[in-house]
Design a protein around this motif. Structure first.
Motif, PDB file in Angstrom:
ATOM      1  N   GLY A 109       0.682  -1.390   0.037  1.00  0.00           N
ATOM      2  CA  GLY A 109      -0.123  -0.042  -0.091  1.00  0.00           C
ATOM      3  C   GLY A 109       0.846   1.102   0.043  1.00  0.00           C
ATOM      4  O   GLY A 109       1.799   1.211   0.565  1.00  0.00           O
ATOM      5  N   ASP A 110       0.310   2.161  -0.678  1.00  0.00           N
ATOM      6  CA  ASP A 110       0.887   3.428  -0.644  1.00  0.00           C
ATOM      7  C   ASP A 110       1.071   4.464   0.707  1.00  0.00           C
ATOM      8  O   ASP A 110       2.029   5.330   0.955  1.00  0.00           O
ATOM      9  CB  ASP A 110       0.585   4.380  -1.788  1.00  0.00           C
ATOM     10  N   ARG A 111       0.125   4.126   1.518  1.00  0.00           N
ATOM     11  CA  ARG A 111       0.162   4.495   3.030  1.00  0.00           C
ATOM     12  C   ARG A 111       0.566   3.332   3.938  1.00  0.00           C
ATOM     13  O   ARG A 111       0.107   3.687   4.970  1.00  0.00           O
ATOM     14  CB  ARG A 111      -1.199   5.105   3.213  1.00  0.00           C
ATOM     15  N   LEU A 112       1.303   2.493   3.385  1.00  0.00           N
ATOM     16  CA  LEU A 112       1.840   1.289   4.319  1.00  0.00           C
ATOM     17  C   LEU A 112       0.351   0.443   4.920  1.00  0.00           C
ATOM     18  O   LEU A 112       0.664  -0.151   5.916  1.00  0.00           O
ATOM     19  CB  LEU A 112       2.707   1.898   5.472  1.00  0.00           C
ATOM     20  N   GLN A 113      -0.562   0.452   4.043  1.00  0.00           N
ATOM     21  CA  GLN A 113      -1.605  -0.076   4.794  1.00  0.00           C
ATOM     22  C   GLN A 113      -2.094  -1.419   4.701  1.00  0.00           C
ATOM     23  O   GLN A 113      -2.921  -2.034   5.170  1.00  0.00           O
ATOM     24  CB  GLN A 113      -2.872   0.723   4.391  1.00  0.00           C
ATOM     25  N   GLY A 114      -1.210  -2.136   3.805  1.00  0.00           N
ATOM     26  CA  GLY A 114      -1.293  -3.333   3.532  1.00  0.00           C
ATOM     27  C   GLY A 114      -2.508  -3.808   2.637  1.00  0.00           C
ATOM     28  O   GLY A 114      -3.277  -2.887   2.205  1.00  0.00           O
ATOM     29  N   GLN A 115      -2.612  -5.136   2.410  1.00  0.00           N
ATOM     30  CA  GLN A 115      -3.849  -5.547   1.578  1.00  0.00           C
ATOM     31  C   GLN A 115      -5.132  -5.810   2.468  1.00  0.00           C
ATOM     32  O   GLN A 115      -4.980  -6.306   3.773  1.00  0.00           O
ATOM     33  CB  GLN A 115      -3.493  -6.803   0.784  1.00  0.00           C
ATOM     34  N   PRO A 116      -6.293  -5.718   2.027  1.00  0.00           N
ATOM     35  CA  PRO A 116      -7.435  -6.157   3.037  1.00  0.00           C
ATOM     36  C   PRO A 116      -7.472  -7.466   3.504  1.00  0.00           C
ATOM     37  O   PRO A 116      -6.851  -8.176   2.841  1.00  0.00           O
ATOM     38  CB  PRO A 116      -8.676  -5.990   1.798  1.00  0.00           C
ATOM     39  N   ASN A 117      -8.148  -7.643   4.507  1.00  0.00           N
ATOM     40  CA  ASN A 117      -8.132  -8.875   5.059  1.00  0.00           C
ATOM     41  C   ASN A 117      -6.831  -9.736   5.064  1.00  0.00           C
ATOM     42  O   ASN A 117      -6.526 -10.891   4.878  1.00  0.00           O
ATOM     43  CB  ASN A 117      -9.041  -9.924   4.399  1.00  0.00           C
ATOM     44  N   TRP A 118      -5.671  -8.867   5.656  1.00  0.00           N
ATOM     45  CA  TRP A 118      -4.249  -9.335   5.737  1.00  0.00           C
ATOM     46  C   TRP A 118      -4.195 -10.575   6.541  1.00  0.00           C
ATOM     47  O   TRP A 118      -3.115 -11.146   6.436  1.00  0.00           O
ATOM     48  CB  TRP A 118      -3.348  -8.290   5.815  1.00  0.00           C
ATOM     49  N   LYS A 119      -4.957 -10.504   7.471  1.00  0.00           N
ATOM     50  CA  LYS A 119      -4.909 -11.751   8.532  1.00  0.00           C
ATOM     51  C   LYS A 119      -5.689 -12.920   8.019  1.00  0.00           C
ATOM     52  O   LYS A 119      -5.441 -14.137   8.728  1.00  0.00           O
ATOM     53  CB  LYS A 119      -5.541 -11.320   9.842  1.00  0.00           C
ATOM     54  N   GLU A 120      -6.271 -12.816   7.068  1.00  0.00           N
ATOM     55  CA  GLU A 120      -7.027 -14.212   6.591  1.00  0.00           C
ATOM     56  C   GLU A 120      -6.371 -14.842   5.201  1.00  0.00           C
ATOM     57  O   GLU A 120      -6.226 -13.877   4.284  1.00  0.00           O
ATOM     58  CB  GLU A 120      -8.561 -13.871   6.285  1.00  0.00           C
ATOM     59  N   GLN A 121      -6.294 -16.110   5.263  1.00  0.00           N
ATOM     60  CA  GLN A 121      -5.507 -16.437   3.868  1.00  0.00           C
ATOM     61  C   GLN A 121      -6.620 -16.360   2.895  1.00  0.00           C
ATOM     62  O   GLN A 121      -7.874 -16.452   3.035  1.00  0.00           O
ATOM     63  CB  GLN A 121      -5.569 -18.092   4.154  1.00  0.00           C
ATOM     64  N   THR A 122      -6.117 -16.220   1.561  1.00  0.00           N
ATOM     65  CA  THR A 122      -6.914 -16.350   0.435  1.00  0.00           C
ATOM     66  C   THR A 122      -7.779 -17.793  -0.109  1.00  0.00           C
ATOM     67  O   THR A 122      -7.200 -18.793   0.729  1.00  0.00           O
ATOM     68  CB  THR A 122      -6.086 -15.616  -0.667  1.00  0.00           C
ATOM     69  N   ALA A 123      -8.360 -17.814  -1.028  1.00  0.00           N
ATOM     70  CA  ALA A 123      -8.794 -19.084  -1.374  1.00  0.00           C
ATOM     71  C   ALA A 123      -7.668 -20.235  -1.938  1.00  0.00           C
ATOM     72  O   ALA A 123      -7.561 -21.310  -1.650  1.00  0.00           O
ATOM     73  CB  ALA A 123      -9.810 -19.049  -2.470  1.00  0.00           C
ATOM     74  N   GLU A 124      -6.437 -19.755  -2.094  1.00  0.00           N
ATOM     75  CA  GLU A 124      -5.238 -20.188  -2.717  1.00  0.00           C
ATOM     76  C   GLU A 124      -4.414 -20.672  -1.222  1.00  0.00           C
ATOM     77  O   GLU A 124      -3.340 -21.320  -1.510  1.00  0.00           O
ATOM     78  CB  GLU A 124      -4.594 -19.335  -3.540  1.00  0.00           C
ATOM     79  N   GLY A 125      -4.926 -19.843  -0.155  1.00  0.00           N
ATOM     80  CA  GLY A 125      -3.999 -20.451   1.147  1.00  0.00           C
ATOM     81  C   GLY A 125      -3.171 -19.309   1.257  1.00  0.00           C
ATOM     82  O   GLY A 125      -2.173 -19.668   2.340  1.00  0.00           O
ATOM     83  N   VAL A 126      -2.942 -18.401   0.859  1.00  0.00           N
ATOM     84  CA  VAL A 126      -1.744 -17.405   0.768  1.00  0.00           C
ATOM     85  C   VAL A 126      -2.488 -16.268   1.771  1.00  0.00           C
ATOM     86  O   VAL A 126      -3.481 -15.777   1.378  1.00  0.00           O
ATOM     87  CB  VAL A 126      -1.330 -16.731  -0.662  1.00  0.00           C
ATOM     88  N   LEU A 127      -1.325 -15.649   2.519  1.00  0.00           N
ATOM     89  CA  LEU A 127      -1.860 -14.466   3.521  1.00  0.00           C
ATOM     90  C   LEU A 127      -1.336 -13.403   2.543  1.00  0.00           C
ATOM     91  O   LEU A 127      -0.368 -13.130   2.066  1.00  0.00           O
ATOM     92  CB  LEU A 127      -1.072 -14.448   4.664  1.00  0.00           C
ATOM     93  N   PRO A 128      -2.454 -12.386   2.444  1.00  0.00           N
ATOM     94  CA  PRO A 128      -2.064 -11.196   1.876  1.00  0.00           C
ATOM     95  C   PRO A 128      -1.023 -10.217   2.630  1.00  0.00           C
ATOM     96  O   PRO A 128      -0.747 -10.609   3.618  1.00  0.00           O
ATOM     97  CB  PRO A 128      -3.410 -10.392   1.961  1.00  0.00           C
ATOM     98  N   ALA A 129      -0.580  -9.264   1.783  1.00  0.00           N
ATOM     99  CA  ALA A 129       0.508  -8.511   2.398  1.00  0.00           C
ATOM    100  C   ALA A 129      -0.014  -7.856   3.506  1.00  0.00           C
ATOM    101  O   ALA A 129      -1.034  -7.132   3.395  1.00  0.00           O
ATOM    102  CB  ALA A 129       0.931  -7.628   1.387  1.00  0.00           C
ATOM    103  N   PRO A 130       0.828  -7.726   4.693  1.00  0.00           N
ATOM    104  CA  PRO A 130       0.119  -7.055   5.742  1.00  0.00           C
ATOM    105  C   PRO A 130       0.746  -5.543   5.787  1.00  0.00           C
ATOM    106  O   PRO A 130       1.510  -5.166   4.903  1.00  0.00           O
ATOM    107  CB  PRO A 130       1.104  -7.529   7.035  1.00  0.00           C
TER     108      PRO A 130
END
Length: 160
Positions: A55-76
């Motif tokens: 994120g441009d404000r260091l905010q990370g990706q939405p739902n960063w604590k939850e795995q995606t359908a692929e089992g990947v954690l989004p960028a915190p």
């Protein structure tokens, strides 16, 4: 009789050495969030290499604590709402340089290492930039974590 000019010069030299030693002792990491030049360099590198995920404000990706359908954690987030400040600089450097898998092989993430793209100093500059955005109390807590890691033998590169 001693030359007063030489005595004064000796006193000044001793004070400068003492101050320099104190500053060196207080510096626990190459990632200095107080050095304006370092922070500006780090911000530029962050925007070019990290903001697309974190994120441009260091905010990370939405739902960063939850795995995606692929089992990947989004960028915190790297701002004060995330957990970046819970880690010592040495660990942040190693994650950035080598990727998350270098520290946690079973942690599924898209975070790759940037060691083949960024020189070490630019990685430290990014860490300094990120730290500069945190409130003073969080900066101090994270600095204590970094100092403790250094005292335990974790070097600036994340190696023991």
């Amino acid at each position: 009789m001693k030359n007063p000019t030489l005595v004064a010069a000796g006193v000044v030299a001793a004070v400068l050495v003492a101050i320099g030693g104190w500053q060196l002792a207080e510096r626990v990491s190459p990632a200095d969030p107080i050095n304006a030049e370092t922070v500006v360099r780090g911000q530029k590198v962050y925007v070019a290499n990290c903001a697309s995920c974190h994120g441009d404000r260091l905010q990370g990706q939405p739902n960063w604590k939850e795995q995606t359908a692929e089992g990947v954690l989004p960028a915190p987030p790297h701002d004060a709402t995330g957990h970046t400040w819970h880690h010592p600089d040495q660990q942040l450097f190693k994650i950035t340089k080598l990727g998350v898998a270098a520290l946690a092989a079973n942690y599924k993430t898209n975070m790759v290492g940037f060691g083949d793209r960024l020189p070490d100093q630019e990685i430290w500059d990014v860490i300094a930039y990120i730290k500069s955005t945190w409130p003073p109390d969080i900066q101090e807590r994270q600095r204590a974590t970094t100092k403790s890691a250094a005292e335990q033998g974790l070097g600036p590169s994340g190696a023991q």
